[in-house]
Enzyme design. Structure first.
Site, short mmCIF file in Angstrom:
data_model
loop_
_atom_site.label_atom_id
_atom_site.label_comp_id
_atom_site.label_asym_id
_atom_site.label_seq_id
_atom_site.Cartn_x
_atom_site.Cartn_y
_atom_site.Cartn_z
N CYS A 1 0.96 -1.33 -0.35
CA CYS A 1 0.04 -0.25 -0.08
C CYS A 1 0.92 1.44 0.03
O CYS A 1 1.37 1.38 -1.01
CB CYS A 1 -1.01 -0.32 1.00
SG CYS A 1 -2.08 1.67 0.79
N HIS B 1 -3.78 -5.06 -0.13
CA HIS B 1 -3.16 -5.53 1.27
C HIS B 1 -3.10 -6.68 1.55
O HIS B 1 -4.53 -7.73 2.16
CB HIS B 1 -3.65 -4.85 2.46
CG HIS B 1 -4.10 -3.33 2.85
ND1 HIS B 1 -2.92 -3.48 3.72
CD2 HIS B 1 -3.96 -2.00 2.46
CE1 HIS B 1 -2.36 -1.80 3.73
NE2 HIS B 1 -2.93 -1.32 3.13
N GLU C 1 -2.61 -8.85 3.24
CA GLU C 1 -2.53 -9.56 4.95
C GLU C 1 -3.65 -9.77 5.36
O GLU C 1 -4.47 -9.50 6.18
CB GLU C 1 -1.26 -9.29 5.79
CG GLU C 1 -1.60 -7.66 6.25
CD GLU C 1 -1.64 -6.11 5.38
OE1 GLU C 1 -1.41 -6.66 4.05
OE2 GLU C 1 -2.01 -5.08 5.99
#
Lengths: 251, 213
Positions: free
Chosen positions: B83, B191, B193
């Site tokens: 990001c 993202h 994650e």
């Protein structure tokens, strides 16, 4: 761009609870176990609301968030009792991605503006609790739906957007927990004022209810609570229904 | 066997818990650090990032991490920017005034709705498709073009070299670079994650890259 399904968990003293019209709370399970279950079913986002934060004037979900981020890899939003920049910092440090702010932002819009400056608009959700007060009239409430504010829903949305909120969470108090469908009339009102992504909340009972609300352009995400908690559906079946209605979802 | 150690650069920008959890799930050992030596020498480095570009660069400069990161890149050691961490890899950004980036991949960072007539709903928040631009890049192995990743941003990276764009994403009528790379330096605008199984596959690919480089 996909439409999102957000699992909403209202939490009181370590339990997920669910009421009707944000009142009359009944225990339905353990927060981390339920969040993990919905994640594995394919939910797109988790919304954790501290339902009793207003009594204690603080949010107490940090330990639940810390545990959740160990095995849940979708965004987590936390709301309820967010009263200071320090509260936001704590929630984000525990692992939350976004915070939803209501009471303090209604009392003092500069709080939301400051939060956006410090943490960026992507982390700050303006929360609106809408109650119908007349034909085509909705008033914004606060303190988990207990107190009427001086603002109409429309005016509050404008204030949040002007202050830089990156997203809106709009809950219909009238429909919350009823499982009788979302407030679609309120959406017509919102359509002409909402400029940022919006999570719409309150009233989902069936897969079809969710399909109906997500068919509106102004709704980016639908929050579901009771419907999942009481096993009227699961996220997988819900998304299959949405896909069959040609609503773009992540499968 | 020693676990693969992956540094997460600690310049105080928000939430890195999920990145650490994802690395652990992939069998790597995450180290949140601002120590120059670890930043340069760990088997992998992740530049996380939520927040404003200028503020992040200022923190990186203040901690003296920019030289450690550049040295790492010169030595061809793997790096992944996530990001804002991806945007920092470029030369400069327009976010709240002009700011210089790390200059690892040449190009600019611009607001998505710049130079357009039609309004665009920003931030771009939600799940969107990541379409690989070319045949194969190890970072996107086993990630097919139908998988969605989670985005939350208003600014996008615009690399000068078309070859640096490894995948792109469509938002309304706007297409932007969602994965960039040059040598062993990579960046993704979404993202991983926070992108459920598909994101964890990408994290695993990065770990594998760190192990073999």
């Amino acid at each position: 761009m996909k439409k999102r399904i957000v699992a909403r968990l209202d939490i009181k003293n370590e339990h997920v609870i669910k009421g009707i019209h944000l009142e009359g709370l009944r225990k339905v399970g353990e927060p981390n176990a339920m969040a993990l279950k919905y994640y594995r079913q394919g939910v797109d986002e988790i919304l954790l609301i501290d339902a009793v934060a207003a009594y204690y004037d603080r949010n107490s979900l940090s330990h639940i968030i810390s545990q959740a981020v160990q095995d849940i890899f979708v965004p987590i939003t936390v709301g309820g009792g967010i009263r200071s920049i320090e509260d936001i910092r704590q929630a984000l440090q525990a692992g939350a991605d976004k915070v939803a702010i209501n009471t303090r932002a209604i009392q003092q819009i500069d709080f939301l503006r400051e939060a956006v400056q410090v943490f960026g608009s992507q982390s700050i959700i303006g929360s609106v609790q809408a109650k119908k007060t007349g034909p085509k009239q909705w008033q914004a409430y606060y303190d988990n739906g207990r107190e009427a504010s001086e603002f109409s829903v429309r005016r509050l949305v404008e204030r949040y957007q002007q202050a830089g909120a990156g997203e809106l969470l709009v809950t219909s108090i009238d429909c919350d927990g009823t499982r009788k469908g979302y407030d679609l009339a309120l959406l017509d009102e919102l359509q002409s004022v909402v400029e940022v992504p919006m999570i719409y909340c309150g009233g989902a009972g069936t897969n079809e209810d969710v399909a109906k609300v997500l068919a509106h352009d102004v709704v980016d995400a639908a929050a579901v609570g009771s419907m999942l908690h009481y096993r009227n559906s699961d996220v997988g079946a819900l998304k299959q229904t949405l896909a069959s209605h040609s609503i773009p979802v992540r499968l | 066997m020693k676990p693969c150690r992956i540094a997460i650069a600690d310049y105080g920008v928000g939430n890195v818990k999920s990145i650490a959890s994802a690395l652990q799930q992939g069998g790597a050992e995450p180290v949140l650090t601002a120590e120059a030596k670890i930043i340069t020498e760990a088997e992998g480095l992740i530049l996380p990032g939520v927040g404003a570009f200028g503020n992040a660069m200022q923190q990186i400069g203040h901690l003296g991490l920019d030289d450690s990161i550049r040295e790492r890149v010169e030595r061809q050691r793997p790096l992944l920017g996530i990001c804002l961490g991806m945007q920092l890899l470029l030369d400069q950004s327009d976010e709240f005034g002009q700011h210089r980036g790390l200059g690892i991949i040449s190009g600019q960072v611009r607001r998505m709705d710049q130079h357009r007539d039609k309004p665009l709903k920003l931030p771009h928040i939600g799940w969107n498709r990541v379409e690989p631009a070319q045949a194969s890049t190890p970072l996107l192995q086993d990630i097919d073009a139908r998988q969605d990743m989670y985005f939350v941003h208003s600014f996008v990276a615009q690399p000068d070299e078309p070859d640096a764009v490894l995948a792109s994403t469509q938002y309304q009528d706007h297409r932007f670079a969602s994965v960039i790379g040059q040598g062993n330096s990579y960046g993704c605008q979404f993202h991983p994650e926070k992108s459920a199984t598909a994101g964890l596959v990408l994290m695993q690919n990065f770990i594998n890259l760190c192990k073999t480089t």
